[in-house]
Design a protein around this motif. Structure first.
Motif, PDB file in Angstrom:
ATOM      1  N   TRP A 308       0.824  -1.213   0.000  1.00  0.00           N
ATOM      2  CA  TRP A 308       0.000   0.000   0.000  1.00  0.00           C
ATOM      3  C   TRP A 308       0.855   1.259   0.000  1.00  0.00           C
ATOM      4  N   ILE A 309       2.005   1.203   0.698  1.00  0.00           N
ATOM      5  CA  ILE A 309       2.892   2.375   0.727  1.00  0.00           C
ATOM      6  C   ILE A 309       3.347   2.732  -0.687  1.00  0.00           C
ATOM      7  N   LEU A 310       3.724   1.703  -1.459  1.00  0.00           N
ATOM      8  CA  LEU A 310       4.176   1.949  -2.829  1.00  0.00           C
ATOM      9  C   LEU A 310       3.060   2.531  -3.687  1.00  0.00           C
ATOM     10  N   ARG A 311       1.813   2.217  -3.378  1.00  0.00           N
ATOM     11  CA  ARG A 311       0.682   2.670  -4.184  1.00  0.00           C
ATOM     12  C   ARG A 311       0.133   4.014  -3.714  1.00  0.00           C
ATOM     13  N   TYR A 312       0.023   4.175  -2.378  1.00  0.00           N
ATOM     14  CA  TYR A 312      -0.687   5.350  -1.853  1.00  0.00           C
ATOM     15  C   TYR A 312       0.196   6.330  -1.094  1.00  0.00           C
ATOM     16  N   GLY A 313       1.413   5.960  -0.754  1.00  0.00           N
ATOM     17  CA  GLY A 313       2.277   6.841   0.031  1.00  0.00           C
ATOM     18  C   GLY A 313       1.993   6.725   1.523  1.00  0.00           C
ATOM     19  N   TYR A 314       2.745   7.474   2.316  1.00  0.00           N
ATOM     20  CA  TYR A 314       2.654   7.379   3.777  1.00  0.00           C
ATOM     21  C   TYR A 314       1.458   8.136   4.340  1.00  0.00           C
ATOM     22  N   ARG A 315       1.252   9.347   3.859  1.00  0.00           N
ATOM     23  CA  ARG A 315       0.298  10.279   4.478  1.00  0.00           C
ATOM     24  C   ARG A 315      -1.115   9.712   4.516  1.00  0.00           C
ATOM     25  N   LEU A 316      -1.607   9.239   3.383  1.00  0.00           N
ATOM     26  CA  LEU A 316      -2.978   8.739   3.311  1.00  0.00           C
ATOM     27  C   LEU A 316      -3.179   7.555   4.255  1.00  0.00           C
ATOM     28  N   LEU A 317      -2.213   6.640   4.283  1.00  0.00           N
ATOM     29  CA  LEU A 317      -2.352   5.459   5.139  1.00  0.00           C
ATOM     30  C   LEU A 317      -2.351   5.840   6.618  1.00  0.00           C
ATOM     31  N   LEU A 318      -1.519   6.804   6.981  1.00  0.00           N
ATOM     32  CA  LEU A 318      -1.478   7.227   8.377  1.00  0.00           C
ATOM     33  C   LEU A 318      -2.766   7.963   8.770  1.00  0.00           C
ATOM     34  N   ILE A 319      -3.323   8.714   7.856  1.00  0.00           N
ATOM     35  CA  ILE A 319      -4.613   9.374   8.140  1.00  0.00           C
ATOM     36  C   ILE A 319      -5.700   8.328   8.354  1.00  0.00           C
ATOM     37  N   ILE A 320      -5.755   7.329   7.476  1.00  0.00           N
ATOM     38  CA  ILE A 320      -6.757   6.269   7.623  1.00  0.00           C
ATOM     39  C   ILE A 320      -6.583   5.540   8.952  1.00  0.00           C
ATOM     40  N   GLY A 321      -5.330   5.222   9.285  1.00  0.00           N
ATOM     41  CA  GLY A 321      -5.063   4.541  10.551  1.00  0.00           C
ATOM     42  C   GLY A 321      -5.515   5.351  11.750  1.00  0.00           C
ATOM     43  N   ASN A 322      -5.300   6.648  11.696  1.00  0.00           N
ATOM     44  CA  ASN A 322      -5.698   7.496  12.820  1.00  0.00           C
ATOM     45  C   ASN A 322      -7.206   7.731  12.871  1.00  0.00           C
ATOM     46  N   VAL A 323      -7.879   7.703  11.713  1.00  0.00           N
ATOM     47  CA  VAL A 323      -9.351   7.766  11.716  1.00  0.00           C
ATOM     48  C   VAL A 323      -9.918   6.540  12.428  1.00  0.00           C
ATOM     49  N   LEU A 324      -9.346   5.368  12.148  1.00  0.00           N
ATOM     50  CA  LEU A 324      -9.768   4.144  12.837  1.00  0.00           C
ATOM     51  C   LEU A 324      -9.536   4.263  14.337  1.00  0.00           C
ATOM     52  N   LEU A 325      -8.419   4.894  14.708  1.00  0.00           N
ATOM     53  CA  LEU A 325      -8.128   5.070  16.131  1.00  0.00           C
ATOM     54  C   LEU A 325      -9.172   5.974  16.789  1.00  0.00           C
ATOM     55  N   VAL A 326      -9.574   7.040  16.109  1.00  0.00           N
ATOM     56  CA  VAL A 326     -10.598   7.943  16.647  1.00  0.00           C
ATOM     57  C   VAL A 326     -11.920   7.198  16.829  1.00  0.00           C
ATOM     58  N   VAL A 327     -12.289   6.375  15.863  1.00  0.00           N
ATOM     59  CA  VAL A 327     -13.535   5.601  15.969  1.00  0.00           C
ATOM     60  C   VAL A 327     -13.477   4.670  17.179  1.00  0.00           C
ATOM     61  N   SER A 328     -12.341   3.989  17.366  1.00  0.00           N
ATOM     62  CA  SER A 328     -12.210   3.103  18.533  1.00  0.00           C
ATOM     63  C   SER A 328     -12.257   3.909  19.825  1.00  0.00           C
ATOM     64  N   GLY A 329     -11.657   5.108  19.816  1.00  0.00           N
ATOM     65  CA  GLY A 329     -11.694   5.960  21.006  1.00  0.00           C
ATOM     66  C   GLY A 329     -13.102   6.420  21.333  1.00  0.00           C
ATOM     67  N   LEU A 330     -13.896   6.730  20.306  1.00  0.00           N
ATOM     68  CA  LEU A 330     -15.292   7.128  20.525  1.00  0.00           C
ATOM     69  C   LEU A 330     -16.091   5.983  21.125  1.00  0.00           C
ATOM     70  N   LEU A 331     -15.912   4.782  20.592  1.00  0.00           N
ATOM     71  CA  LEU A 331     -16.630   3.613  21.117  1.00  0.00           C
ATOM     72  C   LEU A 331     -16.227   3.325  22.563  1.00  0.00           C
ATOM     73  N   LEU A 332     -14.959   3.544  22.881  1.00  0.00           N
ATOM     74  CA  LEU A 332     -14.508   3.348  24.266  1.00  0.00           C
ATOM     75  C   LEU A 332     -15.100   4.408  25.184  1.00  0.00           C
ATOM     76  N   ALA A 333     -15.194   5.644  24.694  1.00  0.00           N
ATOM     77  CA  ALA A 333     -15.781   6.713  25.509  1.00  0.00           C
ATOM     78  C   ALA A 333     -17.252   6.449  25.809  1.00  0.00           C
ATOM     79  N   LEU A 334     -17.914   5.660  24.943  1.00  0.00           N
ATOM     80  CA  LEU A 334     -19.330   5.323  25.134  1.00  0.00           C
ATOM     81  C   LEU A 334     -19.524   4.019  25.910  1.00  0.00           C
ATOM     82  N   LEU A 335     -18.430   3.406  26.336  1.00  0.00           N
ATOM     83  CA  LEU A 335     -18.492   2.127  27.044  1.00  0.00           C
ATOM     84  C   LEU A 335     -19.297   2.259  28.345  1.00  0.00           C
ATOM     85  N   ASN A 336     -20.192   1.303  28.594  1.00  0.00           N
ATOM     86  CA  ASN A 336     -20.971   1.326  29.842  1.00  0.00           C
ATOM     87  C   ASN A 336     -21.255  -0.093  30.324  1.00  0.00           C
ATOM     88  N   GLU A 337     -22.022  -0.205  31.390  1.00  0.00           N
ATOM     89  CA  GLU A 337     -22.252  -1.484  32.056  1.00  0.00           C
ATOM     90  C   GLU A 337     -22.971  -2.498  31.173  1.00  0.00           C
TER      91      GLU A 337
END
Length: 449
Positions: A308-337
């Motif tokens: 993927w790096i050879l096709r898309y470069g570093y920036r796009l992949l790192l942005i996608i990875g961090n978007v996934l991290l934000v989604v996981s962080g939101l789901l964790l912030a909503l965690l309840n009993e």
């Protein structure tokens, strides 16, 4: 056995023992402390290993640039061998803490080399698969090590959690012997003063995460020494951390992004089991199984990352990875009993996808964007930034949990902190710039085996 296969066996074995000794004492430490006495030093048996390992990893990477991978890696294996033997022979908690620090020296000199040597041996498009395999070893050891420690305690003695490393280290050394190194080291004077300043500064900063009093003094002293280290390095012809790595726009923001993302949410695995056991009322085993979602996601994302790096470069992949991290962080912030195993497993899977992508892209980027004679320090410095971020994040989360009036309130506070941190990490990923078009400035390894 050909040279490439031989060195792969060697580094996998070294990874196995170094990663296992990070967690193998988790289930056995109460028994060890009871036999040796000195419960006041309980936490230091873990902290001494963590501090020396974290501090020495970037130093090992730099030394490998100056003297070659094989020599420095061999030193680490031998030092880990000696430290493991001494740990097994410990007769007091003071001895165990000191010998764990020595063992951590060996681990610090071993841990960067799977990524560094893979960067020497394999082209970019294949490194994702190799990094995924290494990640799988970490995931397996994280689950098996505490179970193995329990078996040793029950059927033999706790000392075998250290003695078992001895034959594995010897086998790692033997399989390293046929390795014909492809990297030509660039000899230069060793920056001993810079290494001492760096080690002292980072050690003091890491002490903030383990001491109970005087944290501000340790933190301030560490920060001052870190500033002194920076200005000292500016005057050195062969600095420990070349300032080109600090000033290089892409590498700088990759390192910052790795640091911030690990501060934010890499420590999740330390606190999710507490939630599952105390709130969801799952067993210790099932709470551990939930964490495997991260390993699964990590491998899925890491395997194709090189292509993927050879096709898309570093920036796009790192942005996608961090978007996934934000989604996981939101789901964790909503965690309840009301949430249980599968909700948490899905969150960990998303985090695995995120960290598998960002970590692999960061490691490959560090290797490809640095000069050949700086590849070792560039790789290990990226890993160091992530490790420091993890240590800080786990400490902050622990403080938020301890200061909360109830357990579930503390869980909400610490994961809200992680969610906010993940947003900051996403913002830093937009500042990363590819050197050229997608896959730009990537180059093949300097040689093959």
């Amino acid at each position: 056995m050909n040279s490439r296969l031989s060195v792969m066996v060697s580094i996998v074995l070294a990874m196995l023992v170094a990663s296992m000794d990070t967690t193998i004492m988790n289930t056995t430490m109460p028994i060890i402390a009871n036999e040796l006495g000195g419960f006041s030093l309980y936490a230091w048996a873990f902290a001494s290993y963590m501090i020396t390992t974290t501090v020495l990893s970037p130093i090992a990477g730099r030394l490998s640039d100056l003297f070659g991978r094989k020599k420095v890696f061999s030193f680490g294996i031998m030092f880990f061998f000696i430290g493991s033997l001494l740990c097994g022979l410990s007769q007091s908690m003071v001895q165990l803490v000191v010998f764990r620090a020595l063992q951590g020296v060996g681990a610090g000199f071993m841990m960067p080399f799977p990524a560094i040597i893979a960067g020497d041996l394999f082209p970019v498009e294949k490194r994702g698969k190799i990094q995924a395999f290494f990640t799988a070893m970490w995931g397996i050891s994280a689950v098996l090590a505490p179970l193995l420690g329990s078996l040793f305690v029950e059927y033999a003695t706790w000392r075998w959690i250290f003695y078992v490393n001895i034959p594995i280290c010897l086998l790692s050394l033997l399989t390293l012997l046929p390795y014909q190194e492809v990297y030509e080291p660039k000899r230069a004077a060793v920056d001993y003063m810079g290494a001492a300043l760096f080690a002292a500064a980072i050690s003091l900063l890491l002490l903030v995460t383990v001491v109970e009093r005087g944290q501000w003094w340790y933190g301030a002293a560490g920060a001052l020494l870190l500033v002194a280290f920076y200005y000292f390095e500016k005057r050195q012809p062969s600095p420990l951390v070349p300032l080109s790595l600090v000033h290089h726009r892409t590498l700088k923001w990759m390192n910052i992004n790795g640091f911030v993302s690990c501060v934010a949410l890499f420590g999740t695995s330390s606190y999710i089991p507490l939630f599952l056991q105390n709130v969801a009322h799952l067993s210790v085993f099932m709470s551990g199984v939930a964490l495997l979602g991260s390993s699964v996601g990590w491998m899925i994302a890491a395997v194709p990352a090189g292509k993927w790096i050879l096709r898309y470069g570093y920036r796009l992949l790192l942005i996608i990875g961090n978007v996934l991290l934000v989604v996981s962080g939101l789901l964790l912030a909503l965690l309840n009993e009301s949430h249980g195993f599968w909700y948490v497993f899905f969150i960990m899977f998303l985090q695995g996808l995120s960290f598998g992508l960002t970590s692999t892209v960061g490691i490959i980027g560090s290797q490809q964007l640095a000069d050949a004679h700086e590849k070792g320090i560039a790789t290990s410095f990226f890993m160091f930034c992530r490790n420091i971020g993890t240590a800080i994040g786990v400490t902050v989360m622990g403080a938020l949990l301890a200061q909360a009036p109830t357990f579930i309130t503390g869980i909400h506070h610490l994961f809200l902190f992680g969610f906010i941190g993940s947003i900051v990490a996403l913002a830093t990923s937009f500042l990363i710039r590819d050197q050229a078009e997608a896959g730009g400035n990537t180059r093949k390894p300097e040689g093959t085996v």
